[in-house]
Design a protein around this motif. Structure first.
Motif, mmCIF file in Angstrom:
data_model
loop_
_atom_site.group_PDB
_atom_site.id
_atom_site.type_symbol
_atom_site.label_atom_id
_atom_site.label_comp_id
_atom_site.label_asym_id
_atom_site.label_seq_id
_atom_site.Cartn_x
_atom_site.Cartn_y
_atom_site.Cartn_z
ATOM 1 N N PRO A 196 16.524 -7.807 13.370
ATOM 2 C CA PRO A 196 16.967 -6.259 13.315
ATOM 3 C C PRO A 196 18.528 -6.457 13.515
ATOM 4 C CG PRO A 196 16.025 -6.703 15.569
ATOM 5 C CD PRO A 196 15.750 -7.946 14.914
ATOM 6 N N VAL A 197 19.057 -5.430 12.751
ATOM 7 C CA VAL A 197 20.466 -5.550 12.997
ATOM 8 C C VAL A 197 21.054 -5.065 14.305
ATOM 9 C CG1 VAL A 197 22.736 -4.468 12.090
ATOM 10 C CG2 VAL A 197 21.008 -5.209 10.485
ATOM 11 N N LEU A 198 21.797 -5.743 15.258
ATOM 12 C CA LEU A 198 22.217 -5.460 16.565
ATOM 13 C C LEU A 198 23.526 -4.996 16.422
ATOM 14 C CD1 LEU A 198 20.288 -7.968 18.709
ATOM 15 C CD2 LEU A 198 19.532 -5.850 18.168
ATOM 16 N N SER A 199 24.141 -4.233 17.524
ATOM 17 C CA SER A 199 25.452 -3.657 17.500
ATOM 18 C C SER A 199 26.382 -4.833 18.075
ATOM 19 C CB SER A 199 25.657 -2.709 18.384
ATOM 20 O OG SER A 199 25.363 -2.964 19.853
ATOM 21 N N ALA A 200 27.749 -4.996 17.735
ATOM 22 C CA ALA A 200 28.482 -5.870 17.997
ATOM 23 C C ALA A 200 28.625 -6.130 19.609
ATOM 24 C CB ALA A 200 29.835 -5.727 17.510
ATOM 25 N N GLN A 201 28.551 -5.041 20.243
ATOM 26 C CA GLN A 201 28.462 -4.946 21.681
ATOM 27 C C GLN A 201 27.318 -5.849 22.404
ATOM 28 O OE1 GLN A 201 28.681 -1.200 23.610
ATOM 29 N NE2 GLN A 201 29.130 -1.882 25.336
ATOM 30 N N GLU A 202 26.002 -5.454 21.852
ATOM 31 C CA GLU A 202 24.902 -6.206 22.218
ATOM 32 C C GLU A 202 24.890 -7.554 21.981
ATOM 33 O OE1 GLU A 202 21.106 -6.875 23.718
ATOM 34 O OE2 GLU A 202 22.737 -5.291 24.094
ATOM 35 N N LEU A 203 25.372 -8.039 20.682
ATOM 36 C CA LEU A 203 25.425 -9.353 20.491
ATOM 37 C C LEU A 203 26.462 -9.989 21.147
ATOM 38 C CD1 LEU A 203 25.459 -9.144 16.524
ATOM 39 C CD2 LEU A 203 23.835 -10.282 17.879
ATOM 40 N N ARG A 204 27.462 -9.405 21.679
ATOM 41 C CA ARG A 204 28.354 -10.245 22.564
ATOM 42 C C ARG A 204 27.718 -10.397 23.936
ATOM 43 N NH1 ARG A 204 32.316 -6.330 20.168
ATOM 44 N NH2 ARG A 204 32.108 -5.074 21.772
ATOM 45 N N ARG A 205 27.171 -8.988 24.429
ATOM 46 C CA ARG A 205 26.577 -9.157 25.758
ATOM 47 C C ARG A 205 25.421 -10.608 25.602
ATOM 48 N NH1 ARG A 205 22.148 -8.571 28.003
ATOM 49 N NH2 ARG A 205 20.904 -7.788 26.475
ATOM 50 N N ARG A 206 24.948 -10.552 24.723
ATOM 51 C CA ARG A 206 23.846 -11.714 24.646
ATOM 52 C C ARG A 206 24.433 -13.124 24.489
ATOM 53 N NH1 ARG A 206 18.600 -9.737 20.883
ATOM 54 N NH2 ARG A 206 18.316 -7.609 21.920
#
Length: 204
Positions: free
Chosen positions: A92-102
């Motif tokens: 699923p398309v995740l936000s840039a902020q969530e991807l950075r957190r991961r």
């Protein structure tokens, strides 16, 4: 095995179904090669070894072309070696902020491959959210880096290096080291706060 027998064996092997999807092109190509070589040798059968070499070259070139297409399309992935998808536009398309957190979490947990992939994905997603990058289906990391460098020319070298690290993590048998993965994550974090250098529209 004499040359004629060797040629017959090669032609029988290559005529099997797994070497082609249809019944037209490959037999035609083999026939053309055989006729051409026979014309050069007067039909004496002395060109059998040349035919074998040429066939090997054709098969090798076809395999390399298929590998290049699969790699460019992103269908040839090392997802089994990663715990995350290596597609830039993965669902699923995740936000840039969530991807950075991961990505940061993966780096802290000593998973450099995941960190590099997530870092590049977060970078691309961030630019997409800011309408600085249009992510087309099948876009490669290098294409995304080149496009991103138009808005951030000062970090073009770092962007291209991040794309290379991404490719290593996603497609190569080599492992990404912790420092390279950290560089990708930090670049993503930096660009999230950076101001793009947008070009002024040219006068009509």
């Amino acid at each position: 095995m004499d040359p004629d027998e060797a040629r017959r064996k090669v032609l029988e092997e290559l005529a099997r179904g797994e070497y082609h999807r249809d019944q037209g092109f490959l037999p035609w190509l083999l026939g053309m090669l055989e006729d051409w070589l026979d014309s050069l040798t007067g039909g004496a059968g002395g060109a059998s070894w040349v035919l074998i070499v040429l066939l090997a070259v054709v098969v090798l070139l076809a395999a390399l072309s298929a590998l290049a297409v699969l790699r460019r399309s992103g269908r040839m992935r090392r997802d089994t070696a990663l715990s995350v998808s290596s597609r830039l536009d993965a669902d699923p398309v995740l936000s840039a902020q969530e991807l950075r957190r991961r990505a940061r979490a993966a780096a802290d947990e000593h998973r450099p491959g995941d960190a590099a992939v997530l870092g590049m994905r977060s970078l691309v997603r961030d630019l997409q959210e800011r309408t600085l990058l249009d992510v087309a289906e099948g876009m490669t990391a290098h294409e995304a880096a080149e496009e991103a460098s138009r808005a951030f020319p000062d970090v073009r070298t770092r962007l291209l290096r991040a794309a290379q690290v991404f490719d290593t993590a996603a497609y190569s048998r080599h492992h990404v080291d912790a420092k390279s993965a950290e560089d990708v994550v930090r670049l993503a974090e930096y660009l999230a706060e950076a101001t793009p250098q947008l070009r002024e529209p040219e006068p009509a």
